[in-house]
Design a protein around this motif. Structure first.
Motif, PDB file in Angstrom:
ATOM      1  N   ASP A  91      51.270  23.151  15.944  1.00  0.00           N
ATOM      2  CA  ASP A  91      50.475  23.000  15.524  1.00  0.00           C
ATOM      3  C   ASP A  91      50.076  22.894  17.068  1.00  0.00           C
TER       4      ASP A  91
ATOM      5  N   GLU B 114      45.382  35.278  20.938  1.00  0.00           N
ATOM      6  CA  GLU B 114      44.307  33.727  21.431  1.00  0.00           C
ATOM      7  C   GLU B 114      43.520  33.433  19.701  1.00  0.00           C
ATOM      8  N   HIS B 115      43.147  34.377  19.086  1.00  0.00           N
ATOM      9  CA  HIS B 115      42.770  34.334  17.468  1.00  0.00           C
ATOM     10  C   HIS B 115      43.663  33.586  16.645  1.00  0.00           C
ATOM     11  N   THR B 116      44.201  34.058  16.946  1.00  0.00           N
ATOM     12  CA  THR B 116      45.894  33.957  15.980  1.00  0.00           C
ATOM     13  C   THR B 116      45.837  32.632  16.036  1.00  0.00           C
TER      14      THR B 116
ATOM     15  N   ARG C 145      44.870  30.213  17.867  1.00  0.00           N
ATOM     16  CA  ARG C 145      43.630  29.167  17.662  1.00  0.00           C
ATOM     17  C   ARG C 145      43.452  28.951  15.590  1.00  0.00           C
ATOM     18  N   GLU C 146      42.545  30.108  15.533  1.00  0.00           N
ATOM     19  CA  GLU C 146      42.349  29.884  14.123  1.00  0.00           C
ATOM     20  C   GLU C 146      42.841  29.972  12.896  1.00  0.00           C
ATOM     21  N   PHE C 147      44.022  31.250  13.436  1.00  0.00           N
ATOM     22  CA  PHE C 147      44.912  31.966  11.336  1.00  0.00           C
ATOM     23  C   PHE C 147      45.711  30.402  11.417  1.00  0.00           C
TER      24      PHE C 147
ATOM     25  N   GLY D 107      44.854  27.374  10.734  1.00  0.00           N
ATOM     26  CA  GLY D 107      44.303  26.724   9.033  1.00  0.00           C
ATOM     27  C   GLY D 107      45.899  26.778   8.633  1.00  0.00           C
TER      28      GLY D 107
ATOM     29  N   THR E 116      48.501  37.342  10.205  1.00  0.00           N
ATOM     30  CA  THR E 116      47.553  36.914  11.575  1.00  0.00           C
ATOM     31  C   THR E 116      46.779  37.557  12.202  1.00  0.00           C
ATOM     32  N   SER E 117      46.340  38.791  11.615  1.00  0.00           N
ATOM     33  CA  SER E 117      45.478  39.401  11.997  1.00  0.00           C
ATOM     34  C   SER E 117      46.820  40.590  13.466  1.00  0.00           C
TER      35      SER E 117
END
Length: 179
Positions: free
Chosen positions: A17, A37-39, A41-43, A46, A144-145
């Motif tokens: 984390d 960044e999205h992966t 901060r989000e994936f 979560g 993960t996108s």
């Protein structure tokens, strides 16, 4: 004992984390790495939370799948770290930037089509990486996108490789669209 294994796994998850948060901050500041960044901060947070709940919710021995899930999350972070590190290399930055732009241009019509047709697409951020592999895409990264595309060492010296990026995007699309 099961309690010791749980404690160790929870410590590893806390480290993941923290590492993901630090890498997300770096990605926000480093333009070539913003696609991650999205992966970060989000994936990843979560997934860490989901695995943490599984660790805390169990009794007795820890199911081997839980420990494996922690290792997979560490592996994802290691891969993103490699992708970001290559984008910090001044010699690779321009080359990878060109390859990323071509991969993005190949993927964007697919993303647009999937949205227009209501197709649930889980991937959509290609990221090229110079590697010791043949030209290929890592479809295991789909949740993960990010779509890591491995480029052979001679990629930037042989123009014949460039059109094959579109082919690899096709593999990612077929593997990432649900239904």
């Amino acid at each position: 004992s099961g309690a010791d294994v749980r404690r160790t796994l929870l410590e590893r998850l806390a480290d993941l984390d923290r590492r993901a948060a630090a890498m997300a901050d770096a990605a926000r500041r480093e333009r070539p790495s913003r696609r991650f960044e999205h992966t970060l901060r989000e994936f990843l947070p979560g997934e860490v939370a989901r695995v943490r709940d599984a660790v805390r919710g169990g009794q007795g021995e820890v199911h081997p799948g839980i420990a494996r899930a922690v290792s997979v999350l560490a592996w994802v972070l290691d891969e993103i770290d490699t992708l970001m590190a290559q984008r910090r290399d001044p010699e690779l930055l321009a080359e990878l930037g060109d390859a990323d732009r071509l991969a993005d241009a190949c993927y964007q019509p697919i993303v647009d089509f999937a949205r227009a047709e209501g197709l649930p697409l889980t991937s959509g951020w290609p990221a090229t990486q110079l590697s010791d592999f043949e030209l290929s895409i890592w479809t295991g990264f789909i949740p993960t996108s990010i779509a890591p595309i491995f480029l052979p060492r001679d990629f930037f010296t042989r123009a014949v490789w460039w059109p094959a990026l579109g082919h690899e995007i096709g593999h990612d699309f077929l593997a990432s669209v649900r239904g």
